[in-house]
Design a protein around this motif. Structure first.
Motif, PDB file in Angstrom:
ATOM      1  N   GLU A  29       0.651  -1.454   0.124  1.00 17.52           N
ATOM      2  CA  GLU A  29       0.019   0.063   0.077  1.00 17.52           C
ATOM      3  C   GLU A  29       0.794   1.229  -0.012  1.00 17.52           C
ATOM      4  O   GLU A  29       0.707   2.234  -0.895  1.00 17.52           O
ATOM      5  N   TYR A  32       1.954   1.676  -3.367  1.00 17.75           N
ATOM      6  CA  TYR A  32       1.059   2.061  -4.196  1.00 17.75           C
ATOM      7  C   TYR A  32       0.921   3.490  -4.213  1.00 17.75           C
ATOM      8  O   TYR A  32       0.769   4.258  -5.365  1.00 17.75           O
ATOM      9  N   THR A  48      -2.852  -0.231 -10.434  1.00 20.22           N
ATOM     10  CA  THR A  48      -3.459  -1.145  -9.733  1.00 20.22           C
ATOM     11  C   THR A  48      -2.574  -2.121  -8.868  1.00 20.22           C
ATOM     12  O   THR A  48      -1.725  -2.414  -9.035  1.00 20.22           O
ATOM     13  N   LEU A  59      -7.537  -4.541  -5.377  1.00 20.12           N
ATOM     14  CA  LEU A  59      -7.702  -3.790  -4.064  1.00 20.12           C
ATOM     15  C   LEU A  59      -7.772  -2.409  -3.977  1.00 20.12           C
ATOM     16  O   LEU A  59      -8.511  -1.682  -3.282  1.00 20.12           O
ATOM     17  N   LYS A  60      -6.780  -1.919  -4.967  1.00 19.09           N
ATOM     18  CA  LYS A  60      -6.876  -0.427  -5.313  1.00 19.09           C
ATOM     19  C   LYS A  60      -6.650  -0.245  -6.571  1.00 19.09           C
ATOM     20  O   LYS A  60      -5.976  -0.790  -7.292  1.00 19.09           O
ATOM     21  N   SER A  61      -7.060   0.838  -7.135  1.00 15.45           N
ATOM     22  CA  SER A  61      -6.898   1.277  -8.539  1.00 15.45           C
ATOM     23  C   SER A  61      -6.819   2.823  -8.774  1.00 15.45           C
ATOM     24  O   SER A  61      -7.828   3.420  -7.996  1.00 15.45           O
ATOM     25  N   TRP A  62      -5.979   3.221  -9.429  1.00 19.77           N
ATOM     26  CA  TRP A  62      -5.990   4.809  -9.677  1.00 19.77           C
ATOM     27  C   TRP A  62      -5.824   4.987 -11.156  1.00 19.77           C
ATOM     28  O   TRP A  62      -4.940   4.482 -11.767  1.00 19.77           O
ATOM     29  N   ASP A  64      -9.300   6.081  -9.475  1.00 23.49           N
ATOM     30  CA  ASP A  64     -10.450   5.440  -8.797  1.00 23.49           C
ATOM     31  C   ASP A  64     -11.383   5.111  -9.872  1.00 23.49           C
ATOM     32  O   ASP A  64     -12.232   5.664 -10.632  1.00 23.49           O
TER      33      ASP A  64
END
Length: 67
Positions: A29, A32, A48, A59-62, A64
């Motif tokens: 994280e 990220y 991602t 879990l996370k994406s930018w 968003d």
């Protein structure tokens, strides 16, 4: 411990241009957030973070995408 559980990918357009793998979520994280700050302004950039032990779940994406 699976040292490649959390997978970080930087995409430009439809192709990956950079990868990283970490065994612990807090480390992944932090990376990220660093990648978003350092590389997020590239044209067409998408970053991602996925959990490979959970079938590649995002879990996370930018930027968003609502996940």
């Amino acid at each position: 411990m699976d040292n490649e559980r959390f997978h970080l990918t930087l995409w430009t357009g439809d192709r990956p241009v950079m990868h990283g793998w970490w065994g612990q979520l807090p480390t992944a994280e932090k990376k990220y957030l660093r990648w978003v700050g350092e590389r997020g302004s590239r044209p067409g950039a998408r970053i991602t973070l996925t959990d490979e032990a959970d079938g590649g779940r995002v879990l996370k994406s930018w930027p968003d995408d609502g996940r």
